[in-house]
Design a protein around this motif. Structure first.
Motif, short mmCIF file in Angstrom:
data_model
loop_
_atom_site.label_atom_id
_atom_site.label_comp_id
_atom_site.label_asym_id
_atom_site.label_seq_id
_atom_site.Cartn_x
_atom_site.Cartn_y
_atom_site.Cartn_z
N LYS A 137 0.85 -1.09 0.02
CA LYS A 137 -0.04 0.00 0.22
C LYS A 137 0.90 1.17 -0.01
CE LYS A 137 -3.83 -2.13 0.39
NZ LYS A 137 -4.88 -2.18 -0.93
N TYR A 138 0.36 2.09 -0.84
CA TYR A 138 1.19 3.67 -0.75
C TYR A 138 0.39 4.59 -0.63
CZ TYR A 138 3.98 7.44 -2.63
OH TYR A 138 4.65 8.65 -2.52
N ASP A 139 0.53 5.57 0.24
CA ASP A 139 -0.23 6.83 0.42
C ASP A 139 0.05 7.69 -0.21
OD1 ASP A 139 -1.88 5.24 2.29
OD2 ASP A 139 -0.23 5.95 4.10
N GLY A 140 -0.59 8.16 -1.27
CA GLY A 140 -0.22 9.54 -1.97
C GLY A 140 -1.16 10.48 -2.37
N VAL A 141 -1.24 11.09 -3.40
CA VAL A 141 -2.22 12.50 -3.67
C VAL A 141 -2.59 12.06 -5.15
CG1 VAL A 141 -1.24 13.71 -1.88
CG2 VAL A 141 -0.57 13.79 -4.30
N LYS A 142 -3.68 12.72 -5.42
CA LYS A 142 -4.43 12.95 -6.72
C LYS A 142 -5.11 14.17 -6.75
CE LYS A 142 -8.60 10.39 -5.87
NZ LYS A 142 -9.42 9.21 -6.36
N PHE A 143 -5.06 14.72 -7.98
CA PHE A 143 -5.70 16.03 -8.49
C PHE A 143 -7.22 15.73 -8.32
CE2 PHE A 143 -1.82 17.52 -10.53
CZ PHE A 143 -1.47 18.68 -9.74
N GLU A 144 -7.91 16.78 -7.69
CA GLU A 144 -9.40 16.64 -7.65
C GLU A 144 -9.92 17.06 -8.90
OE1 GLU A 144 -10.86 19.28 -4.52
OE2 GLU A 144 -10.00 17.86 -2.96
N LYS A 145 -10.79 16.49 -9.36
CA LYS A 145 -11.61 16.77 -10.55
C LYS A 145 -12.17 18.04 -10.71
CE LYS A 145 -12.94 11.92 -11.48
NZ LYS A 145 -13.85 11.02 -11.87
N GLY A 146 -12.37 18.75 -11.93
CA GLY A 146 -12.99 19.90 -11.97
C GLY A 146 -12.21 20.94 -12.32
N ASN A 147 -10.90 20.72 -13.11
CA ASN A 147 -9.80 21.53 -13.45
C ASN A 147 -10.13 21.90 -15.16
OD1 ASN A 147 -8.94 21.82 -10.99
ND2 ASN A 147 -7.78 19.99 -11.30
N CYS A 148 -9.60 23.12 -15.59
CA CYS A 148 -9.48 23.34 -16.93
C CYS A 148 -8.73 24.44 -17.21
CB CYS A 148 -11.12 23.62 -17.69
SG CYS A 148 -11.80 25.31 -16.92
#
Length: 299
Positions: A137-148
């Motif tokens: 298991k790896y604890d990371g991050v991801k961009f939230e949706k709703g960018n343009c």
């Protein structure tokens, strides 16, 4: 045995290797050396700081003071990329009137990519946990949706490819703003955005901020579509103090990200980029008419 030089003095000091014992004189000399600031040089004969190096340090100090004062006046909404030799070289090549077209396009693309990547760092993200191929298991991050992204035509379109290289599926809108021949005021001729633009975080792309009037008008159009200024991040390569101040005074919540704030902006950037965009469109049309894959090319 390694050779060191005292800063600004040029006195040669011998440093022993790890397997070499220090005698009493060497210990005293080593202790005296440790109490003063040392500068290590490569073995190319440059044993002391030259006058040009001192002038460069003074110029860099003055520039840092200027930027600090500017940031104090405008506020934290103006963000400058950390200046390093790589960015400074790109700025120099772009400003040089003798730069060839190929070198200009190459350096402009590199600088755009750096600004875009830093702009993505300003977007919100959420924490997530993924499973690696080995089952861990790896604890990371991801961009939230709703960018343009939104580009101000035409020079802003030069930044679109850099954004797509980092976010291949991101949606991009466009705004065409030109100065009216009679009133000399910025006028909107075309605007095309995603239908849910009011709920998105927007990366507004415009390379050169001179007076700031074009960007102010573009932000007004975005706010008319329901977007809040605090959700707008303006990506720019070069800006003048007047342009940055004008935008922040009109929209205090907007974020401006740029590489340089200088009283003289390289306004020729838009002209050289326009030639490049025309070349891309020409190649695309030629390939389409020849029934070949319509892939843009840089020429």
């Amino acid at each position: 045995m390694e050779t060191y030089f005292e800063s600004g003095i040029g006195t040669e000091i011998k440093m022993p290797c790890q397997n070499q014992q220090l005698n009493n004189n060497d210990r005293q000399e080593h202790a005296a050396m440790s109490s003063t600031k040392q500068v290590r040089f490569a073995s190319c004969g440059n044993s002391v700081l030259t006058e040009s190096n001192r002038d460069a340090e003074v110029a860099e100090t003055c520039e840092n003071v200027f930027n600090s004062e500017l940031l104090r006046q405008i506020g934290s909404q103006l963000k400058l990329l950390p200046l390093n030799d790589q960015i400074r070289e790109l700025q120099t090549i772009i400003r040089d009137k003798s730069t060839s077209r190929g070198d200009f396009v190459f350096c402009a693309d590199r600088l755009i990519r750096l600004v875009v990547e830093e702009g993505l760092n300003q977007l919100p993200y959420s924490e997530c946990t993924v499973t690696t191929p080995t089952g861990h298991k790896y604890d990371g991050v991801k961009f939230e949706k709703g960018n343009c992204g939104v580009s101000i035509m035409r020079s802003g379109e030069a930044m679109e490819q850099g954004l797509r290289d980092c976010c291949r599926s991101i949606r991009i809108g466009k705004i065409l703003i030109q100065s009216d021949e009679d009133t000399q005021k910025a006028k909107v001729y075309y605007a095309k955005f995603p239908p849910d633009i009011s709920r998105r975080k927007v990366l507004l792309m415009y390379p050169i901020l001179s007076t700031g009037n074009t960007v102010i008008e573009a932000v007004r159009v975005l706010t008319e579509h329901g977007l809040q200024p605090k959700h707008i991040i303006l990506l720019s390569l070069f800006s003048t103090p007047h342009g940055a101040k004008s935008i922040i005074q009109e929209f205090p919540e907007i974020t401006i990200l740029t590489t340089e704030v200088h009283p003289v902006a390289p306004t020729h950037f838009g002209q050289r980029v326009s030639l490049r965009l025309e070349c891309i469109i020409f190649v695309w049309e030629e390939e389409s008419s020849s029934h070949m894959p319509a892939l843009p090319k840089c020429c």
